[in-house]
Design a protein around this motif. Structure first.
Motif: not given
Length: 210
Positions: A174-175, A102-103, A189-192, A80-81
């Motif tokens: 972020y999810q 990462f996605f 992970k990140f969605e977008w 997150i950071n």
């Protein structure tokens, strides 16, 4: 012969040890130690084994909490950071597979190449990013919490920096968990990620599916 009464410190210690809160588990260790000292000093109460059990349980639960916090900081909080910049840095270093990991949303390799090529041509080499201190609390859905404490997802604002020190505002969703067939699947992970750019046009990866 009348049985000695239980030491009150031992009773408090065992009650605290069954609580899952780390404050209670720490208290159980302290109260258990106090009970052992009191029982050995006065010989008027019993509960020595109870105090030892409370101390062992408290130590175990405290250790689990400490280990969980270390794992959280290393595996979740750091993602997150640091934001999507870590993924972009890996891709610019030639590790496209690491970028895609990462996605959570699947995309084609060509789409990833186009996004990264545009980022590199516009902004150069990325060094790091930080959470935007002006991020609004509205970005986090306070009604969708895991265990009533942790948001399952959040749209976060970052400032991404390149080698020249230029800051580039970016937005990323972020999810932490994904709901699959009624169960929570851990994602982290990140969605977008989206880079608003009024001059050259916004960049987004992956592109939304219609």
């Amino acid at each position: 012969m009348q049985q000695k009464p239980l030491n009150p410190w031992a009773v408090v210690a065992i009650l605290c040890s069954v609580g899952l809160c780390p404050l209670f588990s720490i208290a159980s260790v302290l109260c258990g130690f106090r009970a052992i000292v009191d029982i050995k000093a006065n010989q008027t109460t019993r509960g020595l084994k109870l105090a030892w059990v409370a101390m062992l349980l408290g130590t175990l639960i405290t250790g689990i909490w400490a280990g969980g916090l270390v794992w959280w900081n290393l595996n979740v909080r750091s993602v997150i950071n640091h934001g999507p910049a870590e993924a972009i840095k890996l891709a610019q270093a030639g590790h496209l597979d690491s970028f895609e990991k990462f996605f959570s949303s699947a995309s084609s390799e060509d789409e990833a190449h186009r996004f990264l090529q545009a980022v590199s041509s516009r902004y150069g080499m990325i060094t790091h990013c930080v959470l935007n201190p002006e991020t609004s609390e509205d970005a986090i859905d306070g009604t969708d919490l895991f265990l009533g404490l942790v948001p399952r997802e959040a749209t976060l604002s970052y400032l991404m920096f390149n080698q020249t020190g230029e800051s580039i505002p970016i937005i990323a969703k972020y999810q932490l968990f994904e709901d699959k067939e009624g169960t929570n699947q851990f994602l982290n992970k990140f969605e977008w990620v989206e880079i608003p750019d009024k001059t050259h046009g916004d960049l987004r990866y992956p592109q939304p599916k219609h």
